[in-house]
Scaffold this active site. Structure first.
Site, mmCIF file in Angstrom:
data_model
loop_
_atom_site.group_PDB
_atom_site.id
_atom_site.type_symbol
_atom_site.label_atom_id
_atom_site.label_comp_id
_atom_site.label_asym_id
_atom_site.label_seq_id
_atom_site.Cartn_x
_atom_site.Cartn_y
_atom_site.Cartn_z
ATOM 1 N N TYR A 21 1.011 -1.128 -0.403
ATOM 2 C CA TYR A 21 -0.471 -0.594 0.268
ATOM 3 C C TYR A 21 0.591 1.562 -0.064
ATOM 4 O O TYR A 21 0.774 2.100 0.708
ATOM 5 C CB TYR A 21 -0.639 0.203 1.649
ATOM 6 C CG TYR A 21 -1.940 -1.204 1.550
ATOM 7 C CD1 TYR A 21 -2.263 -1.147 0.540
ATOM 8 C CD2 TYR A 21 -1.335 -2.574 2.297
ATOM 9 C CE1 TYR A 21 -3.038 -3.113 0.491
ATOM 10 C CE2 TYR A 21 -1.791 -3.481 2.581
ATOM 11 C CZ TYR A 21 -2.906 -3.727 1.153
ATOM 12 O OH TYR A 21 -3.917 -4.976 2.048
ATOM 13 N N TYR A 149 -12.376 -6.542 5.762
ATOM 14 C CA TYR A 149 -11.459 -7.409 5.276
ATOM 15 C C TYR A 149 -10.777 -8.341 4.631
ATOM 16 O O TYR A 149 -10.710 -10.065 6.056
ATOM 17 C CB TYR A 149 -9.966 -6.285 6.117
ATOM 18 C CG TYR A 149 -8.525 -6.599 5.142
ATOM 19 C CD1 TYR A 149 -8.598 -5.834 3.600
ATOM 20 C CD2 TYR A 149 -8.008 -7.681 5.303
ATOM 21 C CE1 TYR A 149 -7.832 -5.969 2.896
ATOM 22 C CE2 TYR A 149 -7.029 -7.661 4.294
ATOM 23 C CZ TYR A 149 -6.447 -6.893 3.217
ATOM 24 O OH TYR A 149 -5.748 -7.150 2.241
ATOM 25 N N ASP A 250 -13.885 -16.192 7.612
ATOM 26 C CA ASP A 250 -12.618 -16.070 7.734
ATOM 27 C C ASP A 250 -11.531 -15.631 9.358
ATOM 28 O O ASP A 250 -11.773 -14.792 10.069
ATOM 29 C CB ASP A 250 -12.214 -14.465 6.558
ATOM 30 C CG ASP A 250 -11.683 -14.146 6.027
ATOM 31 O OD1 ASP A 250 -10.206 -14.735 6.928
ATOM 32 O OD2 ASP A 250 -10.855 -13.380 5.316
ATOM 33 N N LYS A 279 -2.054 -17.401 7.823
ATOM 34 C CA LYS A 279 -0.501 -16.051 8.489
ATOM 35 C C LYS A 279 -0.296 -17.193 9.870
ATOM 36 O O LYS A 279 0.595 -17.109 9.254
ATOM 37 C CB LYS A 279 -1.951 -14.801 9.675
ATOM 38 C CG LYS A 279 -2.312 -13.924 8.569
ATOM 39 C CD LYS A 279 -2.866 -12.725 9.593
ATOM 40 C CE LYS A 279 -3.318 -11.573 8.322
ATOM 41 N NZ LYS A 279 -2.425 -10.651 8.122
#
Ligand code: PLP
Length: 429
Positions: A21, A149, A250, A279
């Site tokens: 980003y 997200y 998620d 992760k």
């Protein structure tokens, strides 16, 4: 590294390498790291920083862990990678057995993907393909809540919050999904069943089109670091069942103990039809994720000779699977529960005073996640420099300064992190 080497590295990086980003024209500063051990990162100039981020929810056991190191070295001597089409191997089988054991019982079929975003793409494709095979074929859309997200690839972006999910530039290009209000019911306050009314109305009105609801259970991460009430998920499960809609959790950020339960869906004790994890799966060593599903969905997709249409080159990479097996063994020893609980107690005590600042909108802590929400966005470059000068690595975004350290962090190191946060806020007042 000497000063010239460091400058050369930074200059080349700035001119040629994209960071998450950031702009190529005006990138934010980056700090060269040469080593990481336990809960510390070592900068190229020799300074050591206490890590408050676990490399974005991943390094839960700390860096340079001897058990995970050894697992990868052992696997490396046998086989670094081999294609997964037509081949299987022990690291994959060992990992999937462990995953099936620690996730909710109905999740029995596992797709090993190569990143969190890919596992979300896979989860979405599973839901869509299930209804293409089983009908009704009109079920081609997803419903989600605002503030979520789910990753950066195209299908993931279509279910990220259109504003805080960082992908608003793509709004006109992405598939049009259905967005319900963000769950307003705070985790730490009594449940208000009206908080799901908007979602319930949208599900009812669009049930012929909706294949699945996708949501981060209990904790919304990068879309706003928001903690909502587990009962919301009980109601959501019931609504999905009523309207023949699949439920995707998620758990890429929340999984493996971060919220104080092994998986966040264990707060309400319910199980999704499809679940993604990633992760912390490999203890932050390598990129690996998984999409797990039930017998009903897996066999539904596979009816009449159907095959599931996904198969990445690095699927089930043996090194990553070996790292994950070692990481899950560490978790299964069970110390994580008391470690996370101690971090929670420390974060609550040490971040709570921030609330008295008029610059602070909210302070919330759950498990090993501590969040200070400011009224205004922070100046990232300035705050980052302040934190580095104070010997800690904390990377805020937007209005959110948050901590999620490795589980092995000691109380005095946790205090360093919290002192840096309170120190910066005091300086602004
Ligand atoms: N889902 C959630 C909840 C996440 O927090 C993230 C990453 O932050 C992703 C999906 C995407 O994972 P990855 O960055 O590994 O693609």
């Amino acid at each position: 590294m000497n000063k010239d080497q460091i400058n050369n590295l930074i200059t080349f990086d700035r001119d040629h390498i994209w960071h998450p980003y950031t702009s190529m024209a005006e990138p934010l500063p980056v700090y060269p790291v040469v080593a990481a051990d336990g809960v510390e990162l070592e900068l190229a100039d020799g300074r050591r920083l206490v890590d408050g981020m676990s490399s974005w929810w991943c390094a839960i056991h700390g860096y340079n862990h001897p058990v995970i190191n050894q697992a990868i070295k052992g696997q490396l001597d046998k086989m670094a990678h081999v294609m997964f089409g037509g081949i299987t191997h022990e690291p994959a089988v060992c990992l999937v057995k462990k995953l099936i054991d620690i996730t909710p019982e109905p999740l029995q079929h596992v797709f090993l993907a190569d990143s969190g975003s890919v596992s979300v793409e896979v989860a979405i494709k599973m839901a869509l393909q299930y209804f293409q095979t089983q009908g009704p074929k009109t079920k081609t859309r997803l419903l989600t809540v605002r503030g979520g997200y789910h990753g950066d690839t195209l299908a993931c972006m279509s279910v990220c919050d259109p504003v805080t999910g960082m992908h608003h530039l793509f709004t006109d290009i992405l598939p049009k999904q259905i967005f319900a209000h963000k769950p307003a019911c705070r985790f730490d306050q009594p449940y208000n069943s009206e908080s799901i009314d908007d979602l319930a109305g949208l599900l009812k009105a669009n049930s012929s089109e909706i294949a699945a609801v996708i949501i981060e259970p209990v904790v919304q991460g990068a879309g706003g670091m928001w903690f909502y009430h587990p009962q919301y998920l009980v109601d959501l499960r019931e609504l999905c069942d009523r309207h023949n809609i699949l439920l995707i959790f998620d758990e890429i950020a929340t999984g493996f103990g971060r919220t104080g339960k092994m998986f966040a869906c264990q707060w309400p004790e319910i199980s999704p039809d499809i679940m993604t994890v990633g992760k912390a799966l490999t203890g932050g060593y390598m990129t690996l994720a998984a999409s797990l599903t039930t017998e009903k969905v897996a066999m539904g997709i596979s009816d009449n000779g159907g095959v599931f249409m996904h198969g990445p080159t690095f699927m089930a990479n043996p090194l990553a699977c070996a790292a994950a097996c070692a990481g899950l063994d560490l978790l299964n020893k069970g110390d994580w529960a008391s470690q996370v609980s101690e971090i929670e107690t420390g974060l609550k005590a040490m971040l709570e005073p921030c609330r008295s600042s008029e610059l602070v909108a909210d302070v919330r802590v759950l498990g090993a996640i501590g969040v200070v929400e400011m009224h205004q966005p922070v100046d990232i470059a300035a705050i980052q420099k302040f934190f580095v000068d104070h010997g800690v690595w904390i990377r805020p975004f937007g209005k959110l300064i948050y901590l999620m350290p490795p589980y092995i962090i000691s109380p005095d190191r946790l205090k360093l992190l919290c002192d840096a946060v309170t120190g910066w806020i005091n300086l602004q007042a």
